[in-house]
Every structure is written in C-alpha cells, then in structure tokens.
Write a protein that holds these residues in place. Structure first.
Motif, PDB file in Angstrom:
ATOM      1  N   UNK A 120       0.834  -1.215   0.000  1.00  0.00           N
ATOM      2  CA  UNK A 120       0.000   0.000   0.000  1.00  0.00           C
ATOM      3  C   UNK A 120       0.869   1.266   0.000  1.00  0.00           C
ATOM      4  N   UNK A 121       1.944   1.219   0.789  1.00  0.00           N
ATOM      5  CA  UNK A 121       2.853   2.375   0.845  1.00  0.00           C
ATOM      6  C   UNK A 121       3.481   2.642  -0.519  1.00  0.00           C
ATOM      7  N   UNK A 122       4.072   1.609  -1.147  1.00  0.00           N
ATOM      8  CA  UNK A 122       4.755   1.814  -2.423  1.00  0.00           C
ATOM      9  C   UNK A 122       3.775   2.173  -3.531  1.00  0.00           C
ATOM     10  N   UNK A 123       2.595   1.588  -3.514  1.00  0.00           N
ATOM     11  CA  UNK A 123       1.612   1.882  -4.555  1.00  0.00           C
ATOM     12  C   UNK A 123       1.158   3.342  -4.470  1.00  0.00           C
ATOM     13  N   UNK A 124       0.824   3.788  -3.273  1.00  0.00           N
ATOM     14  CA  UNK A 124       0.406   5.195  -3.112  1.00  0.00           C
ATOM     15  C   UNK A 124       1.566   6.149  -3.350  1.00  0.00           C
TER      16      UNK A 124
ATOM     17  N   UNK B  67       5.892  14.518  -2.253  1.00  0.00           N
ATOM     18  CA  UNK B  67       4.694  13.878  -2.773  1.00  0.00           C
ATOM     19  C   UNK B  67       4.803  12.367  -2.760  1.00  0.00           C
ATOM     20  N   UNK B  68       6.002  11.858  -3.086  1.00  0.00           N
ATOM     21  CA  UNK B  68       6.201  10.404  -3.065  1.00  0.00           C
ATOM     22  C   UNK B  68       6.062   9.859  -1.646  1.00  0.00           C
ATOM     23  N   UNK B  69       6.735  10.492  -0.702  1.00  0.00           N
ATOM     24  CA  UNK B  69       6.722   9.994   0.681  1.00  0.00           C
ATOM     25  C   UNK B  69       5.358  10.200   1.331  1.00  0.00           C
TER      26      UNK B  69
ATOM     27  N   UNK C 271       2.645   7.362   2.764  1.00  0.00           N
ATOM     28  CA  UNK C 271       2.085   7.358   4.116  1.00  0.00           C
ATOM     29  C   UNK C 271       0.562   7.394   4.081  1.00  0.00           C
ATOM     30  N   UNK C 272       0.006   8.199   3.182  1.00  0.00           N
ATOM     31  CA  UNK C 272      -1.452   8.257   3.064  1.00  0.00           C
ATOM     32  C   UNK C 272      -1.994   6.901   2.613  1.00  0.00           C
ATOM     33  N   UNK C 273      -1.300   6.266   1.655  1.00  0.00           N
ATOM     34  CA  UNK C 273      -1.738   4.945   1.204  1.00  0.00           C
ATOM     35  C   UNK C 273      -1.697   3.926   2.319  1.00  0.00           C
ATOM     36  N   UNK C 274      -0.657   3.976   3.147  1.00  0.00           N
ATOM     37  CA  UNK C 274      -0.570   3.032   4.257  1.00  0.00           C
ATOM     38  C   UNK C 274      -1.661   3.314   5.276  1.00  0.00           C
ATOM     39  N   UNK C 275      -2.014   4.611   5.478  1.00  0.00           N
ATOM     40  CA  UNK C 275      -3.092   4.942   6.411  1.00  0.00           C
ATOM     41  C   UNK C 275      -4.433   4.443   5.895  1.00  0.00           C
ATOM     42  N   UNK C 276      -4.672   4.583   4.601  1.00  0.00           N
ATOM     43  CA  UNK C 276      -5.919   4.084   4.019  1.00  0.00           C
ATOM     44  C   UNK C 276      -5.993   2.556   4.149  1.00  0.00           C
ATOM     45  N   UNK C 277      -4.878   1.881   3.913  1.00  0.00           N
ATOM     46  CA  UNK C 277      -4.849   0.429   4.033  1.00  0.00           C
ATOM     47  C   UNK C 277      -5.162  -0.001   5.483  1.00  0.00           C
ATOM     48  N   UNK C 278      -4.631   0.771   6.445  1.00  0.00           N
ATOM     49  CA  UNK C 278      -4.890   0.459   7.845  1.00  0.00           C
ATOM     50  C   UNK C 278      -6.378   0.587   8.158  1.00  0.00           C
ATOM     51  N   UNK C 279      -6.995   1.680   7.718  1.00  0.00           N
ATOM     52  CA  UNK C 279      -8.421   1.884   7.942  1.00  0.00           C
ATOM     53  C   UNK C 279      -9.223   0.787   7.277  1.00  0.00           C
ATOM     54  N   UNK C 280      -8.804   0.409   6.054  1.00  0.00           N
ATOM     55  CA  UNK C 280      -9.523  -0.638   5.326  1.00  0.00           C
ATOM     56  C   UNK C 280      -9.502  -1.979   6.081  1.00  0.00           C
TER      57      UNK C 280
END
Length: 406
Positions: free
Chosen positions: A38-42, A388-390, A394-403
């Motif tokens: 999730x982190x790398x994809x986002x 923007x990359x970093x 982090x936002x992608x990892x946060x979304x994955x956590x919520x999911x």
C-alpha cells in the motif's frame, strides 16, 4: 535533485513489483506485506502526480499536447507584464521608495565604506564594479563620447546666467574680506611689473621731457620721483588697511558687483563675452585636452582602485567617511538629499525601468524563460516531488490500515 526525485519514484515502482511477487510466493506474509505494498503503490501515485504537476509548469509532459501544461512558456508575455507590475507597485513608486528609505541611514553606510574601503568583501565589490566600469568606458568610442561630454559642458555653460553669479561671488568676497589677499597679490604683481620694466619707464620719461630738463638732469630726477612714488603708494596700500585708495578700490568693486547683479547692460556684456569664449577654438582645444586627461585618469583609477585610494586622496576619502559616520547633522543632510534624489528617479524613470523589465522578458524565447525560472526554484520543486512520493506512501498506508480495521 531531479535525479534523486526520479530515483525515489523508480525505487517505489521497483519495490511495488517486488513486494507483489513476494506476496504471491508467500501468502502467509500478506498482513505485513499489505502495508508495504500500500505504501509503495500510493507513493508511486503521489510521485507521478507531483512529477506531472512540476513538469507541466515548464514543458509538455512526455511531449503530449495536454491542456493547461507548459504554463510558463505559454504565458511568458503575461508573466513579463505581471513581473513588471509587481516591481512597479512594490519598489518603484515614489511612496514606496520614500517609505523604504525612511529608516535607512545611507550616509552612515557610505561613511563606513569610505572610512575603511579595503575590507575584503568591499574590496571585491569595488574591484568588480571598477572593472565593469572600465570595460564600459573603454568600449565606448572616445571621440564620440568626448563630443557628447563637450557638447554637454557647452550646453550647461550656455545656460548659466553668469553675471549675477559673478556679482554674488564678488559681493560675498567683499563682505567677508576674502578679496584682500587677492588685492594685495595684484598690487605686488603691479610693483614687480614696474620693477621689471623700470628701464623702459625711464626711457619714456626721458623722451617726453624737454631739452632744458634733459640738459639740467631734471628728467632723471623726475623718473626717480615717479618710480619711487609708485613703489611707495603700492607699499602703503598693501600695508595700511585704512588707506584711502584701498577704500576707493573696495567701492569700485562693490559697484561692479552691484552692476553684475542688477545692470542689464552689464549682464548683456558678460553674456556676450561668455558666448565668444565658449565658441572660441581655443576653448574647444582646451575642452579636448581636459576630456582626454580626465578619461585617462579615470581609466587609471578604475583599473587600479587600491592605488587610486592611496596617498592624500585616500586619506581625504577616509576623513569624509569618518565625518559621514559621526556627524549626525551631515548624515541627516545626505540622507535627505538621497531620499529626494531616489524618489525623483522613481517618479521620473520608474515607468521606463518597468517597461525595460517587461520588454526584456518578452524578448526571451520560451525555453530561456523556463530554464531561468526552473534554475532559480528547481531545487524546491524537486523537493515537492520527493515529498509527494513519501506523503503519498504514508497516506496509502493509512488508508490500508483503515480498510483492514473496517
């Protein structure tokens, strides 16, 4: 910085591919690998989005004609006008110049520089400015520039109303008794001239005497009496402050000063003499020689500023600097003059400076504008891509956590 930001984006892409392959090979690791994927994809999405945004400012991304890209090249002329307007409104209006100069002690700063002009940073500044000025001076046509200077001098001289100026100077000199040393010097020169031409004066008296005076020798006594009387009169006028002849001279000089200031006939006569003097070929030759000497001296000074500031000239400049740094009244006078001058320049030439900036930017080609702006702020723009990359990761990892929790 561009390579670093691009490398970080490629690292995220490579990591995403590797982690997806790893998740397929080891399904048991999916809970842990899910966060990393999730982190790398986002991060890829964020990095690509910011790469597009930064690139779109200066060029077409991948050369594609996408609308609202290459913003700076397309809007170059509008940017030039905006820059000129910003410069005019924030720096070149009389009100802004006066306000910015109000708390700036220009005289004290100039005094510090003049008092110690050989400090390292000031020496480099002076050397650079001197070299630039010397190059400009040498690149100009000496004859053409000399003609402009001489024409300017003649024009200024022709504008001067000389008679009242001379009258005022003479009146002030008489009032302050500054003419007395000059008068004494003139009288001494008259005495020296009489002494140098004494044989000729005696011969004139002998020739004009009649035969009886020459036969009796009275002509020689007459010559001695005339010369002795002239020497005695000159000595008395020089030594005695209250001599009647000195009073007559002062009275005559006073009338001359008054005529120079108020008599139209005298002023016309002085103007005619001034015009004849300005148009005299001897004056042109003198101006030529004066200009050439001034130009050579100026070139020597700017080519070797340290030498030019040595000796009595350097001491005088240092004394001026100390006076500017310590004398509050002198500082106030200089600062007031500087403010009025700069405000006047802004008022008269502000629009010309603004137009120069606008027209210069408009003459640049689109690539030049893009390269110069990107060169000025490009490092910070690449940080936007990195952030923007970093942040995207982090936002992608946060979304994955919520999911996962939902």
């Amino acid at each position: 910085m561009r390579l670093f930001a691009t490398g970080l984006l490629l690292l995220m892409a490579g990591s995403f591919i590797a982690l997806r392959r790893l998740a397929v090979l080891h399904p048991a690791w999916d809970p842990v690998l899910g966060y990393a994927i999730a982190f790398t994809e986002a991060a890829m999405v964020g990095g690509l989005a910011d790469w597009f945004a930064v690139t779109a400012l200066f060029r077409r991304p991948l050369g594609l004609p996408i609308p609202h890209t290459a913003i700076i090249p397309v809007n170059k002329d509008r940017i030039a006008d905006s820059m000129a307007t910003f410069l005019r409104d924030n720096f070149l209006t009389p009100q802004v110049v006066a306000r910015r100069l109000n708390g700036f002690n220009l005289a004290a700063s100039a005094g510090a520089f003049l008092a110690d002009p050989r400090r390292d940073e000031q020496s480099r500044l002076r050397a650079g400015a001197a070299g630039l000025f010397a190059d400009i001076l040498e690149s100009l046509d000496p004859d053409q520039m000399g003609g402009m200077v001489k024409a300017g001098l003649r024009k200024q001289l022709s504008r001067i109303d000389l008679a009242p100026l001379l009258g005022q100077i003479l009146a002030n000199a008489i009032a302050d008794k500054r003419h007395l040393p000059v008068l004494a010097s003139v009288l001494r020169k008259i005495g020296e001239a009489i002494e140098a031409n004494e044989p000729m004066i005696r011969e004139m008296i002998h020739q004009r005497a009649n035969a009886i005076m020459r036969w009796t020798g009275l002509d020689e006594r007459l010559a001695n009496g005339v010369l002795d009387g002239a020497y005695r009169l000159l000595a008395e006028v020089i030594v005695q402050p209250d001599h009647p002849l000195r009073a007559k001279i002062d009275e005559a000089l006073g009338r001359l000063a008054d005529d120079l200031r108020h008599d139209p006939a005298m002023r016309t006569k002085v103007e005619r003499i001034k015009t004849e003097l300005i148009e005299n070929p001897a004056m042109a030759a003198w101006l030529d020689a004066m200009w050439e000497r001034a130009r050579e001296a100026l070139l020597r000074a700017v080519r070797n500023p340290d030498k030019a500031l040595s000796g009595s000239l350097g001491d005088s400049i240092s004394q001026l600097g100390l006076a500017l740094g310590e004398d509050r009244r002198l500082q106030a006078l200089v600062n007031r003059f500087a403010r009025r001058t700069l405000v006047g320049v802004a008022s008269r030439y502000g629009s010309e400076i603004v137009r120069l900036v606008s027209e210069t930017v408009k003459r640049w080609d689109a690539k030049t504008v893009s390269d110069r702006i990107e060169g000025a702020v490009g490092r910070d723009l690449q940080f936007i891509r990195i952030n923007g990359t970093l942040v995207g990761g982090l936002v992608g990892m946060a979304i994955h956590t919520v999911e996962r929790w939902l």
